[in-house]
Motif scaffolding. Structure first.
Motif, PDB file in Angstrom:
ATOM      1  N   ALA A  42      54.315  77.133  -5.007  1.00  0.00           N
ATOM      2  CA  ALA A  42      53.317  78.067  -5.764  1.00  0.00           C
ATOM      3  C   ALA A  42      52.490  77.181  -6.931  1.00  0.00           C
ATOM      4  O   ALA A  42      51.581  77.128  -6.951  1.00  0.00           O
ATOM      5  N   LEU A  44      52.185  74.099  -5.843  1.00  0.00           N
ATOM      6  CA  LEU A  44      51.609  72.785  -5.646  1.00  0.00           C
ATOM      7  C   LEU A  44      49.789  73.568  -5.754  1.00  0.00           C
ATOM      8  O   LEU A  44      48.854  73.281  -5.259  1.00  0.00           O
ATOM      9  N   GLU A  45      50.488  75.089  -4.712  1.00  0.00           N
ATOM     10  CA  GLU A  45      48.830  75.506  -4.488  1.00  0.00           C
ATOM     11  C   GLU A  45      47.725  76.131  -5.321  1.00  0.00           C
ATOM     12  O   GLU A  45      46.956  75.694  -6.301  1.00  0.00           O
ATOM     13  N   GLU A  46      48.729  76.244  -6.740  1.00  0.00           N
ATOM     14  CA  GLU A  46      47.443  75.840  -8.503  1.00  0.00           C
ATOM     15  C   GLU A  46      47.302  74.640  -8.264  1.00  0.00           C
ATOM     16  O   GLU A  46      46.125  74.394  -9.271  1.00  0.00           O
ATOM     17  N   ASP A  48      46.077  72.467  -5.529  1.00  0.00           N
ATOM     18  CA  ASP A  48      45.642  71.752  -5.572  1.00  0.00           C
ATOM     19  C   ASP A  48      44.287  72.766  -5.879  1.00  0.00           C
ATOM     20  O   ASP A  48      43.119  72.263  -5.479  1.00  0.00           O
TER      21      ASP A  48
END
Lengths: 82, 250
Positions: A42, A44-46, A48
């Motif tokens: 999560a 890393l998603e943020e 990115d």
């Protein structure tokens, strides 16, 4: 017991990972941790998303600056015209 | 099985009803000691893989114990899905996740995994090879297959209009933050994010310490978060900015 990356990935490392700036040789522990850690996934998603936004925003600002400097040059040229 | 907790992958990776979306975090992962509470980066608690007994897990799969497969699936399904989606996009994602599992399970059953404690590394290798093979295939077919089938369905990788609007709004937030910074600070961030210069290069050329550099970056992040939160309170549209993730749901 594998303890290659026992804690969550720190912000700076996650940012470098998102930016694709982690050397291949150092990627393994991060990749492995990300395979099983939803918290870091999560994160890393943020990250990115943040990097994408930052790239777009800095690009927009740079473009504006270039256009502004173009306008200034035009106006200066006009003023200097005999 | 516990109720599912669906997490959005990058892009549209959470679509479909295949392997990955069935139970994004299943009971075995939770039982293994997965910490799903607290902040992302501030939570420094020990994470899953230092608590899982990989030898026992591999042993259970080798002995045909189905709970071993369930646990393996619970631990890796979401991560594999996340990795593959991040690298290759959402197209045929369920099939790719399934293929990866098949390879891992077959290797374990054939006793090809010499170091069970390196199971995570093995899964990573399998998934990376899958990514490389897929890219090879795409390159090969682009080079060799000139007669493209017009009827081939290709997933649209673009965001939907809502996502595009939300992203655009975020860019506007960030642009306004950048405009409020000094020229020098803006240049530092532009060099780092847009021009992809390294921290070391920027610090050297702009006569900065590492701490000053980090501080600037974290301030920009904090201001982005703060401004985003403030805007959220003003606009109902802001609900789009709420991340639906494990971390925020607990």
């Amino acid at each position: 017991m594998n303890t290659g990356f026992p804690f969550h990935i720190p912000g700076d490392a996650l940012e470098n990972y998102a930016l694709g700036r982690v050397p291949d040789a150092d990627c393994a522990p991060l990749d492995e941790h990300l395979l099983i850690c939803p918290i870091c996934q999560a994160g890393l998603e943020e990250m990115d998303e943040y990097v994408k936004v930052m790239k777009a925003a800095t690009a927009a600002i740079s473009q504006t600056t270039i256009e502004d400097s173009g306008h200034i040059q035009d106006r200066t040229a006009r003023l200097l015209r005999p | 099985m516990q109720p599912t907790t669906q997490v959005q992958g990058p892009g549209n990776c959470d679509q479909g009803s295949g392997l990955g979306s069935k139970n994004a975090i299943s009971a075995p992962a939770a039982d293994a000691g997965l910490n799903t509470t607290g902040d992302n980066q501030s939570d420094n608690s020990e994470s899953t893989h230092s608590r899982v007994d990989w030898n026992a897990l591999v042993g259970r799969i080798q002995s045909g114990d189905n709970s071993g497969l369930e646990d393996l699936y619970g631990l890796f399904a979401r991560g594999i899905r996340f990795y593959l989606c991040r690298q290759l996009g959402p197209q045929e994602l369920d099939d790719k996740v399934h293929d990866a599992f098949l390879i891992v399970v077959q290797a374990i059953k054939r006793n090809e995994l010499r170091e069970p404690e390196r199971l995570m590394g093995f899964v990573r290798t399998v998934v990376r090879r899958q990514v490389a093979a897929y890219i090879d295939d795409v390159v090969h077919s682009r080079r060799e297959e000139l007669h493209l089938d017009v009827g081939v369905r290709v997933a649209d990788g673009r965001n939907n209009p809502e996502q595009t609007a939300a992203f655009q709004q975020k860019v506007e937030f960030m642009t306004s933050i950048l405009q409020s910074l000094s020229d020098r600070d803006r240049e530092i961030l532009t060099r780092f994010y847009l021009e992809e210069q390294t921290q070391q290069q920027i610090c050297e050329e702009m006569n900065l310490t590492e701490t000053q550099f980090r501080l600037l970056k974290s301030r920009a992040k904090a201001r982005f978060g703060e401004l985003g939160r403030r805007k959220l309170q003003q606009k109902p549209f802001g609900a789009l900015f709420l991340r639906t993730s494990v971390a925020s749901e607990h």
